[in-house]
Design an enzyme around this catalytic site. Structure first.
Site, PDB file in Angstrom:
ATOM      1  N   CYS A 128      58.269  65.768 102.110  1.00  0.00           N
ATOM      2  CA  CYS A 128      59.695  65.623 101.813  1.00  0.00           C
ATOM      3  C   CYS A 128      60.559  66.626 102.565  1.00  0.00           C
ATOM      4  CB  CYS A 128      59.935  65.768 100.311  1.00  0.00           C
ATOM      5  SG  CYS A 128      59.073  64.546  99.297  1.00  0.00           S
ATOM      6  N   CYS A 153      52.715  58.243  84.935  1.00  0.00           N
ATOM      7  CA  CYS A 153      52.157  57.434  83.847  1.00  0.00           C
ATOM      8  C   CYS A 153      52.047  55.977  84.293  1.00  0.00           C
ATOM      9  CB  CYS A 153      53.031  57.530  82.604  1.00  0.00           C
ATOM     10  SG  CYS A 153      52.415  56.554  81.214  1.00  0.00           S
TER      11      CYS A 153
END
Length: 335
Positions: A128, A153
């Site tokens: 990034c 998740c």
């Protein structure tokens, strides 16, 4: 290149399978409870109305929190943590690792960064191209750096972090409430079908299965919810529970622990009326957090020169960080 894009596309499609499984189970439970139990099995009108009313409240809150957990995009570091063009050129042209670390250390002096890598260097994301704020980590699935990342998740197909951690906790709590209510109200009819007091039919299968599914999900959710309650009380993320954050003085699992009350307020906000509503009320902006040991904060030159945050490098105002006051300055530590 085309093969790589195809694989990423397939990965994105398959990543929605756990969400579709949960959605299918919930929609089936809605049909089984509302139609097969309440409308086709119950004979007492008052009981039927009461069950339907409470059930729909639980169902709406569960669906709302699940939606917010899935579709709230993970927060990423703002442009203040990105390398400027000149710094990026200087960093890429330098081949010596020690010199690169020194360049990053000079840039970090202007930022509220107190954590370090295991080697003691400033944490920097090569993908990034940003200096990582405290508690920020790169997610290989989302392919971005996530502020206060807890974990990725699969059941919500999203990163759980600063922007949606409150929603995720509420999702777990309302999921448990949904399962408990179904199990408690279905139990007597489960026994009646089991012993044969009620006639066999489609409702029997749905009621029996509802009971087993509700109990199974409740047990699994109870352990997960209890674990995250412990993390909130300690002000840790799942990643920090496994690997303690490193400060200038060394690793410290309790580095961000400022007391249970303030730990709760960081996640849920100060207005307790909004704690159980899935609207964003978390404190700060995810780029910096109060520290248990304030000595490291006082050594950061940023806190001595707040004008650095008032204007960006080109002179324009940066609302991302000016909007929220630095909580590391305003916090009052108590025993």
């Amino acid at each position: 290149m085309a093969l790589s894009r195809g694989l990423r596309c397939c990965q994105r499609v398959f990543s929605w399978i756990p969400v579709l499984i949960i959605t299918s189970v919930v929609l089936w439970s809605y049909y089984a409870y509302v139609f097969e139990l309440c409308l086709f099995t119950l004979t007492n009108t008052l009981e039927k109305v009461a069950y339907l009313l409470v059930f729909h409240v639980c169902f709406v809150m569960f669906s709302w929190t699940y939606w917010k957990s899935i579709f709230t995009p993970p927060a990423s570091p703002c442009k203040k943590f990105q390398l400027s063009y000149s710094d990026k050129q200087r960093y890429e042209m330098e081949e010596r690792p020690d010199a690169q670390k020194q360049i990053l250390a000079e840039i970090a002096k202007k930022l509220p960064i107190f954590t370090r890598a295991q080697s003691g260097a400033i944490r920097f994301c090569d993908r990034c191209q940003v200096l990582k704020p405290d508690r920020c980590h790169h997610c290989s699935v989302c392919e971005t750096c996530v502020l206060k990342m807890d974990h990725h998740c699969p059941w919500v197909n999203n990163c759980v972090g600063f922007s949606n951690y409150k929603f995720f906790l509420l999702f777990l709590s309302y999921s448990m409430l949904y399962c408990v209510f179904i199990a408690a109200t279905v139990f007597q009819y489960f026994l009646k079908f089991w012993v044969g007091d009620l006639p066999n039919g489609p409702a029997k299968f749905h009621v029996l299965f509802l009971m087993f599914v509700a109990l199974m999900f409740f047990v699994s959710l109870m352990f997960l919810f209890g674990y995250h309650c412990w993390l909130v009380a300690k002000n840790r993320s799942t990643l920090e529970a496994f690997s303690a954050p490193v400060f200038l003085a060394g690793p410290d699992r309790n580095g961000f622990n400022v007391g249970i009350r303030r730990n709760l307020q960081q996640v849920f906000g100060e207005d307790r009326r909004l704690w159980f509503i899935p609207v964003f009320t978390s404190q700060g902006n995810g780029h910096y957090f109060p520290l248990k040991n304030r000595s490291s904060e006082s050594r950061n030159p940023l806190l001595a020169n707040e004008d650095m945050w008032e204007e960006s490098d080109d002179g324009s105002e940066d609302g991302d960080l000016v909007e929220d006051q630095d909580p590391s300055v305003t916090i009052e530590m108590g025993e």
